[in-house]
Scaffold this motif. Structure first.
Motif, short mmCIF file in Angstrom:
data_model
loop_
_atom_site.label_atom_id
_atom_site.label_comp_id
_atom_site.label_asym_id
_atom_site.label_seq_id
_atom_site.Cartn_x
_atom_site.Cartn_y
_atom_site.Cartn_z
N SER A 133 5.04 14.29 12.39
CA SER A 133 5.95 13.40 12.27
C SER A 133 5.86 11.98 12.86
O SER A 133 6.54 11.24 12.61
CB SER A 133 7.22 13.95 12.82
OG SER A 133 7.12 14.10 14.24
N MET A 134 4.70 11.92 13.74
CA MET A 134 4.32 10.64 14.30
C MET A 134 3.47 9.89 13.20
O MET A 134 2.78 10.36 12.35
CB MET A 134 3.36 10.73 15.47
CG MET A 134 4.28 11.68 16.62
SD MET A 134 3.39 12.02 17.86
CE MET A 134 2.80 10.27 18.58
N THR A 135 3.11 8.56 13.68
CA THR A 135 2.08 7.73 12.91
C THR A 135 0.79 7.75 13.56
O THR A 135 0.95 7.82 14.85
CB THR A 135 2.79 6.19 12.41
OG1 THR A 135 2.87 5.69 13.75
CG2 THR A 135 4.13 6.60 11.93
N ASP B 246 -2.05 14.77 1.61
CA ASP B 246 -2.66 14.00 0.58
C ASP B 246 -4.53 14.01 0.90
O ASP B 246 -4.81 13.51 1.90
CB ASP B 246 -2.44 12.49 0.50
CG ASP B 246 -2.99 11.99 -0.82
OD1 ASP B 246 -4.22 12.07 -1.08
OD2 ASP B 246 -2.51 10.71 -1.05
N PRO B 247 -5.10 15.09 0.18
CA PRO B 247 -6.42 15.18 0.44
C PRO B 247 -7.21 13.79 0.50
O PRO B 247 -8.07 13.78 1.25
CB PRO B 247 -7.02 15.78 -0.69
CG PRO B 247 -5.76 16.72 -1.20
CD PRO B 247 -4.72 15.75 -1.13
N ALA B 248 -6.91 12.86 -0.38
CA ALA B 248 -7.74 11.52 -0.20
C ALA B 248 -7.38 10.79 1.12
O ALA B 248 -8.46 10.31 2.00
CB ALA B 248 -7.32 10.75 -1.47
N ALA B 249 -6.33 10.77 1.44
CA ALA B 249 -5.82 10.22 3.02
C ALA B 249 -6.34 11.06 4.00
O ALA B 249 -6.98 10.42 4.92
CB ALA B 249 -4.28 9.97 2.87
N THR C 177 2.44 13.28 6.18
CA THR C 177 2.29 12.77 4.62
C THR C 177 0.75 12.63 4.30
O THR C 177 0.27 12.94 3.55
CB THR C 177 3.00 11.66 4.55
OG1 THR C 177 4.35 12.00 4.78
CG2 THR C 177 2.85 10.97 3.02
N LEU C 178 -0.02 12.08 5.25
CA LEU C 178 -1.36 11.82 5.23
C LEU C 178 -2.34 12.97 5.01
O LEU C 178 -3.04 13.03 4.28
CB LEU C 178 -1.94 10.74 6.36
CG LEU C 178 -1.33 9.42 6.33
CD1 LEU C 178 -1.89 8.94 7.85
CD2 LEU C 178 -1.74 8.62 5.36
N PRO D 49 0.90 -1.17 -0.18
CA PRO D 49 -0.09 0.03 0.00
C PRO D 49 1.01 1.14 -0.32
O PRO D 49 1.95 1.31 0.57
CB PRO D 49 -0.76 -0.08 1.20
CG PRO D 49 -0.69 -1.40 1.86
CD PRO D 49 0.55 -2.15 1.15
N LYS D 50 0.44 2.38 -0.68
CA LYS D 50 0.78 3.71 -0.55
C LYS D 50 1.17 3.94 0.65
O LYS D 50 2.31 4.75 1.02
CB LYS D 50 0.11 4.50 -1.53
CG LYS D 50 0.81 5.82 -1.71
CD LYS D 50 -0.07 6.96 -2.74
CE LYS D 50 0.29 8.03 -3.01
NZ LYS D 50 -0.46 8.66 -3.82
N TYR D 51 0.04 3.84 1.54
CA TYR D 51 0.26 4.59 3.01
C TYR D 51 -0.19 3.48 3.98
O TYR D 51 -0.83 2.55 3.41
CB TYR D 51 -0.68 5.70 3.42
CG TYR D 51 -0.50 6.99 2.42
CD1 TYR D 51 0.87 7.62 2.16
CD2 TYR D 51 -1.48 7.10 1.39
CE1 TYR D 51 0.85 8.84 1.19
CE2 TYR D 51 -1.44 8.63 0.60
CZ TYR D 51 -0.09 9.21 0.49
OH TYR D 51 -0.15 10.14 -0.18
#
Length: 106
Positions: A76-78, A51-54, A47-48, A36-38
């Motif tokens: 910077s966190m997930t 990206d408007p879709a994410a 990063t999420l 997966p991309k993300y």
């Protein structure tokens, strides 16, 4: 006996060439699953959000998170890391749902 041999010979002759070939058909090799991309465990929130879709996917499962004034501190966190600080909002179930939707993004 001759009759049986004749029936078998006629049946074999009626089959397409590929069906009577000496080499058995090989199953197609399964294509490796594309990564997966993300993901909620590996992709940082910044990063999420970019990206408007994410970002829409996050909003769908965790309403208000992306508009929270403190979200910039978490760029910077997930999402998986944020779960430690907001376990009631960022549940395993929601992360799985987000990952499923993120996997559909190209």
């Amino acid at each position: 006996m001759i009759r049986t041999a004749l029936i078998v010979a006629l049946a074999a002759a009626a089959l397409p060439a590929s069906a009577s070939a000496a080499e058995p058909a090989r199953p197609e090799a399964a294509a490796p699953a594309a990564k997966p991309k993300y993901s909620t465990a590996e992709t940082d929130i910044g990063t999420l959000l970019d990206d408007p879709a994410a970002k829409a996917i996050i909003d769908k499962y965790i309403p208000g998170m992306t508009s929270n004034e403190q979200i910039e501190m978490a760029r910077s966190m997930t999402l998986k890391a944020v779960q430690t600080y907001a376990p009631d909002d960022v549940t395993d179930e929601r992360l799985a749902q987000i990952d499923a939707d993120l996997a559909k993004l190209k």
